[in-house]
Design an enzyme around this catalytic site. Structure first.
Site: not given
Length: 722
Positions: A250, A276, A274, A650, A86, A280, A639, A641, A92
């Site tokens: 990750h 990357w 990994n 509505e 990476q 490790e 309406d 709300d 990743c």
């Protein structure tokens, strides 16, 4: 021409992204003697999708592999997991999926065609294939790669002269729009796009370590791609390295499992990588752990243990279970996702559909929004041939109930019910467990949420209801009086939600939805069922014929008095009110927050038969005042709300109550006309909608048969656009 016998979008005949044909473009470059330069993904900062760093030392150059390295090759020797490291991009998830892919040559060549080279017949052009929502897509790129200070800016190989992974990354970035579109994601996205398979996830805590190890081993043997990650509790934890050397939030590729003997004790191991290419695990059985000193050297050689910082390491399954949270799996064969299946010879039928959630039309939101949920797209499943005993499916049903009982955002009481909506009795439940069931795999994917430089996943889920008899679209009453028999789980802001279900034979309706209503989006739905089932997959358009009902509410005595007093106060010579005077009258009757502007009042006046004078007499004024009082009450009612505005759904319900019932497409055009494309319509906009619809429906009634032949909805759609 050889591909003509294959369906467009198949692996053999992929869709040409940006209409670029690899063979013809390469031939043209070879004949001209000029290396290919891709005009659709130029070697410029805009293809990266991030602001340019102003510091001169951080300038990005776009170089071809042979300009970076004299002995550049597409592939160095063989493909391996360590070919991918990476760079300076948070992808990743994608590279972990690519690492998994390298372990399956037959899948790898689908994505990375094998005939490509940086030496033989080289023209600076490469092509790759990715699965996208039911279709394979071929993406062409040139080999100009972003470089900073002589090093690749993004993905690279540990073999500094190898470039296949960087070119795959570039092709995928082009498909998504920019390199920046690859920031952040779930590993399942990459695994599905590299294989066309179905991805699912499993919580590590659900299995005892030996059971988990056996399941991982079996999955790898079936060709399933596997990955894992440690959940980050907050955004601050993402990228944090634990004391054991593991990275939170990750993605890691699971590349192998094995077992060794240590002091006559069997140790179960899992191999991870990994992306990357460094950082490790430091615990027991890591590369430099003393545990390996007590293992036979022949075993160490067999496991190809490399004591170097390459991102790849072994970990004991007990430590894996305690440190990691989630395992993700992806397989092209639905049987390979079934841990309990010993028979992989069964076949499946697949049904797919691409649909949309359209605000004000088919984006009804979750079950919490009871008045609009039914407007979401609906699909029918007719399951006829059972393939599993009820007892065998009981574990899945229990998992469904446990997962669904507490994790759905919109309701917490979704017990399984019969077709009439009544909860099953204990006796019926016991009988049900003995019944035969049908296996169904359903995945809902939201489409194209990365292609504008950012990731904008919306919260999605699907619900399944059982029904007896159905004609057309199931309405609001059906869904408000019943609970679903199953669902995908809680609403999640992820690309896809997946579930394996065991359903009794019968008829079902599947409803995909977003959590909030009026959220636009496109989706892809795929449904697998064991062959032998009659799997009907049909969309029902939830619309009705236009219906106009004459409102006959009598005027209130106080309105009669107010109208007469207003006419007397205005002291008009012809006893008529113009639009401005009528506005004063109306706004003295309506509540303050619902006053009408002059333009709306003009529309109301012009809608009456005034003999060309555009002035109202007392009878006309009283009729309109009464109608507006009724519309105000309707507006209050819908309406929900109390915001003083209406949503598209509505509006649909309010129009129906006002005597105007029309197709969703008509409502959509109305909304664009009177709501200015916004998601909140004020009262005066509602009045304009009603006035316009009533006028057009009256005009339709007086039209000639030739004009009426296509129906009133076509009439309305044409005239509303004027």
């Amino acid at each position: 021409m050889a591909n003509s016998k294959f369906q467009l979008g198949s692996f053999e005949n992929p869709v040409k992204f940006k209409d670029q044909d690899y063979s013809s473009l390469k031939d043209a470059s070879m004949k001209s003697g000029c290396l290919f330069c891709d005009p659709t993904f130029p070697a410029e900062q805009k293809s990266i999708g991030m602001p340019e760093d102003p510091k001169p030392e951080n300038a990005v150059a776009w170089l071809r592999p042979k300009e970076i390295c004299n002995n550049a090759v597409f592939v160095e020797d063989t493909i391996g997991t360590t070919d991918i490291c990476q760079g300076q991009l948070g992808n990743c998830w994608l590279l972990a999926a690519l690492s998994c892919l390298t372990m399956h040559p037959q899948l790898f060549v689908k994505v990375v065609p094998s005939e490509q080279s940086l030496t033989e017949a080289y023209a600076g052009i490469f092509h790759f294939r990715f699965w996208q929502y039911g279709e394979w897509v071929e993406v062409v790129v040139d080999d100009r790669l972003p470089v900073r200070s002589g090093r690749l800016l993004f993905s690279y190989s540990r073999s500094k002269n190898e470039f296949w992974s960087a070119l795959v990354e570039k092709a995928y970035a082009k498909l998504m729009g920019f390199y920046s579109s690859l920031k952040g994601g779930n590993i399942s996205e990459g695994m599905e796009d590299f294989t066309g398979g179905i991805a699912s996830s499993k919580p590590v805590s659900a299995f005892k370590p030996p059971v988990l190890w056996r399941q991982l081993t079996a999955a790898l043997s079936r060709g399933t791609l596997l990955s894992c990650f440690i959940q980050a509790k907050t955004w601050r934890d993402i990228g944090m390295v634990t004391p054991e050397g593991l990275v939170k939030g990750h993605a890691y590729a699971i590349t192998d499992t094995d077992q060794v003997q240590k002091d006559s004790v069997e140790v179960l191991l899992v191999k991870l990588r990994n992306p990357w290419g460094f950082v490790e695990y430091k615990g027991p059985w890591s590369d430099k752990s003393e545990d390996w000193d007590k293992v036979d050297k022949a075993e160490i050689k067999r496991l190809e243990l490399k004591k170097q910082e390459d991102g790849e390491f072994w970990i004991a399954v007990e430590a894996f279970s305690s440190l990691f949270n989630v395992v993700e799996l992806c397989s092209v064969n639905p049987d390979s996702l079934d841990d309990n299946s010993s028979d992989n010879s069964s076949s499946w039928s697949l049904s797919t559909y691409a649909g949309s959630w359209v605000p004000g039309c088919s984006a009804g939101g979750s079950r919490k929004h009871r008045r609009s949920f039914w407007t979401n797209p609906q699909y029918q499943l007719s399951l006829t041939a059972a393939d599993v005993e009820g007892d065998a499916a009981a574990a899945n049903d229990a998992d469904d109930a446990a997962a669904g009982a507490s994790d759905d955002n919109d309701d917490n009481d979704e017990e399984e019910e019969n077709a009439d909506g009544a909860p099953l009795s204990p006796a019926a439940e016991k009988q049900k467990e003995k019944s035969q069931k049908c296996t169904v795999l359903i995945e809902l994917l939201q489409k194209d949420r990365r292609r504008k430089g950012t990731v904008t996943f919306i919260c999605i889920a699907y619900h399944i209801y059982k029904f007896q008899n159905r004609v057309g679209c199931l309405n609001e009453t059906f869904f408000t009086s019943r609970k679903p028999v199953s669902r995908s789980g809680k609403y999640e802001a992820v690309r896809g939600v997946y579930k394996r279900l065991n359903l009794e034979p019968g008829n079902y309706v599947l409803v995909p939805s977003t959590y909030k209503p009026n959220v636009p989006g496109d989706f892809f739905l795929r449904i697998y069922a064991k062959t032998g089932n009659t799997l009907e997959h049909e969309e029902f358009t939830c619309s009705t014929d236009f219906l106009r009902v004459v409102m006959s509410n009598p005027p209130l005595p106080e309105d009669q008095m107010r109208v007469n007093n207003w006419f007397d106060k205005e002291d008009v010579s012809d006893d008529r009110l113009d639009a401005a005077a009528f506005m004063g009258l109306v706004n003295s009757v309506l509540e303050k927050d619902y006053h009408l502007p002059l333009e709306t009042c003009r529309q109301l006046v012009l809608g009456e038969e005034t003999g060309g004078r555009a002035r109202l007499d007392r009878t006309q004024a009283l009729k309109l005042v009464t109608s507006l009082r009724n519309l105000q009450s309707t507006f209050f009612h819908h309406d929900e709300d109390s915001s003083g505005t209406m949503s598209p759904f509505e509006l649909t319900a309010a129009l129906k109550e006002s005597g105007l019932k029309c197709e969703s497409e008509v409502v959509k055009v109305l909304w664009e006309r009177f709501g200015s494309g916004k998601l909140h319509l004020p009262f005066h906009g509602f009045v304009s909608c009603v006035t316009r619809l009533r006028g057009l429906s009256e005009l339709f009634e007086s039209a000639t048969p030739e004009l009426k032949q296509h129906g009133i909805n076509t009439w309305l759609l044409r005239l509303l656009a004027l």
